[in-house]
Design a protein around this motif. Sequence first.
Motif, PDB file in Angstrom:
ATOM      1  N   PHE A 137      56.361  26.912 -43.247  1.00 33.24           N
ATOM      2  CA  PHE A 137      54.912  27.043 -43.406  1.00 33.24           C
ATOM      3  C   PHE A 137      54.494  28.244 -42.572  1.00 33.24           C
ATOM      4  O   PHE A 137      54.881  28.325 -41.391  1.00 33.24           O
ATOM      5  CB  PHE A 137      54.183  25.791 -42.878  1.00 33.24           C
ATOM      6  N   ASN A 138      53.755  29.144 -43.156  1.00 33.46           N
ATOM      7  CA  ASN A 138      53.303  30.340 -42.430  1.00 33.46           C
ATOM      8  C   ASN A 138      54.449  31.026 -41.692  1.00 33.46           C
ATOM      9  O   ASN A 138      54.360  31.320 -40.509  1.00 33.46           O
ATOM     10  CB  ASN A 138      52.197  29.980 -41.419  1.00 33.46           C
TER      11      ASN A 138
ATOM     12  N   ILE B  61      60.289  24.893 -40.683  1.00 33.85           N
ATOM     13  CA  ILE B  61      60.166  23.568 -40.066  1.00 33.85           C
ATOM     14  C   ILE B  61      61.197  22.578 -40.636  1.00 33.85           C
ATOM     15  O   ILE B  61      61.425  21.521 -40.061  1.00 33.85           O
ATOM     16  CB  ILE B  61      58.730  22.999 -40.152  1.00 33.85           C
TER      17      ILE B  61
ATOM     18  N   PRO C  45      60.423  11.266 -35.266  1.00 38.76           N
ATOM     19  CA  PRO C  45      59.101  11.296 -34.636  1.00 38.76           C
ATOM     20  C   PRO C  45      58.112  12.131 -35.441  1.00 38.76           C
ATOM     21  O   PRO C  45      58.497  12.868 -36.356  1.00 38.76           O
ATOM     22  CB  PRO C  45      59.380  11.952 -33.277  1.00 38.76           C
ATOM     23  N   SER C  46      56.852  12.018 -35.071  1.00 39.56           N
ATOM     24  CA  SER C  46      55.793  12.747 -35.750  1.00 39.56           C
ATOM     25  C   SER C  46      56.068  14.257 -35.730  1.00 39.56           C
ATOM     26  O   SER C  46      56.483  14.800 -34.708  1.00 39.56           O
ATOM     27  CB  SER C  46      54.477  12.435 -35.033  1.00 39.56           C
ATOM     28  N   GLY C  47      55.890  14.887 -36.882  1.00 40.18           N
ATOM     29  CA  GLY C  47      56.025  16.337 -36.961  1.00 40.18           C
ATOM     30  C   GLY C  47      57.435  16.844 -37.207  1.00 40.18           C
ATOM     31  O   GLY C  47      57.659  18.049 -37.276  1.00 40.18           O
ATOM     32  N   CYS C  48      58.412  15.933 -37.404  1.00 41.11           N
ATOM     33  CA  CYS C  48      59.806  16.404 -37.540  1.00 41.11           C
ATOM     34  C   CYS C  48      60.124  16.874 -38.959  1.00 41.11           C
ATOM     35  O   CYS C  48      61.200  17.396 -39.206  1.00 41.11           O
ATOM     36  CB  CYS C  48      60.793  15.335 -37.081  1.00 41.11           C
ATOM     37  N   GLY C  49      59.206  16.670 -39.909  1.00 40.59           N
ATOM     38  CA  GLY C  49      59.423  17.205 -41.254  1.00 40.59           C
ATOM     39  C   GLY C  49      59.669  16.157 -42.324  1.00 40.59           C
ATOM     40  O   GLY C  49      60.015  16.490 -43.459  1.00 40.59           O
ATOM     41  N   LYS C  50      59.430  14.889 -42.024  1.00 41.23           N
ATOM     42  CA  LYS C  50      59.712  13.798 -42.977  1.00 41.23           C
ATOM     43  C   LYS C  50      58.880  13.943 -44.254  1.00 41.23           C
ATOM     44  O   LYS C  50      59.404  13.927 -45.366  1.00 41.23           O
ATOM     45  CB  LYS C  50      59.423  12.429 -42.326  1.00 41.23           C
ATOM     46  N   THR C  51      57.566  14.059 -44.073  1.00 41.08           N
ATOM     47  CA  THR C  51      56.684  14.139 -45.249  1.00 41.08           C
ATOM     48  C   THR C  51      56.944  15.414 -46.037  1.00 41.08           C
ATOM     49  O   THR C  51      56.876  15.417 -47.272  1.00 41.08           O
ATOM     50  CB  THR C  51      55.200  14.057 -44.809  1.00 41.08           C
ATOM     51  N   THR C  52      57.262  16.482 -45.346  1.00 40.67           N
ATOM     52  CA  THR C  52      57.566  17.741 -46.038  1.00 40.67           C
ATOM     53  C   THR C  52      58.765  17.546 -46.965  1.00 40.67           C
ATOM     54  O   THR C  52      58.729  17.951 -48.136  1.00 40.67           O
ATOM     55  CB  THR C  52      57.833  18.855 -45.005  1.00 40.67           C
TER      56      THR C  52
ATOM     57  N   GLU D  66      55.592   6.133 -44.811  1.00 35.45           N
ATOM     58  CA  GLU D  66      55.005   5.278 -43.770  1.00 35.45           C
ATOM     59  C   GLU D  66      54.001   4.283 -44.359  1.00 35.45           C
ATOM     60  O   GLU D  66      52.837   4.253 -43.954  1.00 35.45           O
ATOM     61  CB  GLU D  66      54.338   6.148 -42.695  1.00 35.45           C
TER      62      GLU D  66
ATOM     63  N   HIS E  96      58.526   6.075 -38.629  1.00 33.45           N
ATOM     64  CA  HIS E  96      58.929   6.443 -37.277  1.00 33.45           C
ATOM     65  C   HIS E  96      59.207   5.189 -36.454  1.00 33.45           C
ATOM     66  O   HIS E  96      59.352   5.249 -35.239  1.00 33.45           O
ATOM     67  CB  HIS E  96      57.914   7.383 -36.604  1.00 33.45           C
TER      68      HIS E  96
END
Length: 264
Positions: A18-19, A23, A42-49, A164, A197
């Motif tokens: 991203f930009n 990630i 954990p939050s922000g590790c790229g799961k949803t991506t 989640e 998570h």
Amino acid sequence: MAAVIGDKLEVIDLTHSFNRQEIVHHVNFTVRDGEFLSILGPSGCGKTTILRILIGLLSPSGGTIRKDGVDITAAKPSARNMGIVFQNYALFQNMTVLGNVEYALQFNAGLKSRARSIAENIIEQVGLTEHVNKKPYKLSGGQQQRVAIARTLALNPEIILFDEPMSALDAATRLSLRDEIKKIQRNFKSTMIYITHDQEEAFALSDRIMVMNAGNIEQLDTPENIIQHPANRYVDEFVIQNLRLKIDSLIKYMGGKGVHEVNL
Ligand SMILES: Nc1ncnc2c1ncn2[C@@H]1O[C@H](COP(=O)(O)OP(=O)(O)OP(=O)(O)O)[C@@H](O)[C@H]1O
Ligand SMILES: [Mg+2]
């Protein structure tokens, strides 16, 4: 990477930026046919991506995705035969439970004529028959999530992805919905990819768990092997120590002694 019989999905050298900031870093994994695979991190590790890329809502910066050996990296979401269940249910509030489940079937030429009976059948299987004519706001969070699951199941996807789905629910509801999801997988035999998570949830549900950290896979293995042979310090701390802490606090809550050396 050669395809192995029984592989439903192959993810090969997947990256995403991203930009201009990468990630997801050169990720490789396979999901077996009929498997329940959790992506734990954990939050922000790229799961949803990763999940958005798998379902086709996001085009990856690099890499290949194959389903049943066929390259689907550029396929439209509607051509992938995958369904998704989000955290926030995303139900139509002006429609009844039946209307919500029937809705997607109306757009499927092959299923349209049987939409009502398919919807009623699925609603029964997720235990919501008595609520079939209610609008979502009359239902509890757990019941609303069952409607969302029923809506996804109605289209009979080969792969169901959950992002989640329980994070907005209280602990007791999470436990009962967890059993429900396990039951659904046994009945429908679909391949499931479940993002969480929550270590405990991943261990309770999964055939295999993919442990992620900052856009990398740290370990992908069965719950037993992860417990017995954590691949590195990160897995040991993020997964095993956290599970121990949860068990400790549960034992304390139940009036027992705080036991740190729990035999996991
Ligand atoms: N559309 C976007 N534009 C820019 N950055 C994004 C975008 N979507 C996600 N990111 C960033 O990419 C990283 C991974 O995000 P992602 O949503 O995949 O994480 P996650 O593991 O699902 O986290 P969570 O558990 O909080 O849902 C985060 O740093 C996030 O801020
Ligand atoms: Mg996410």
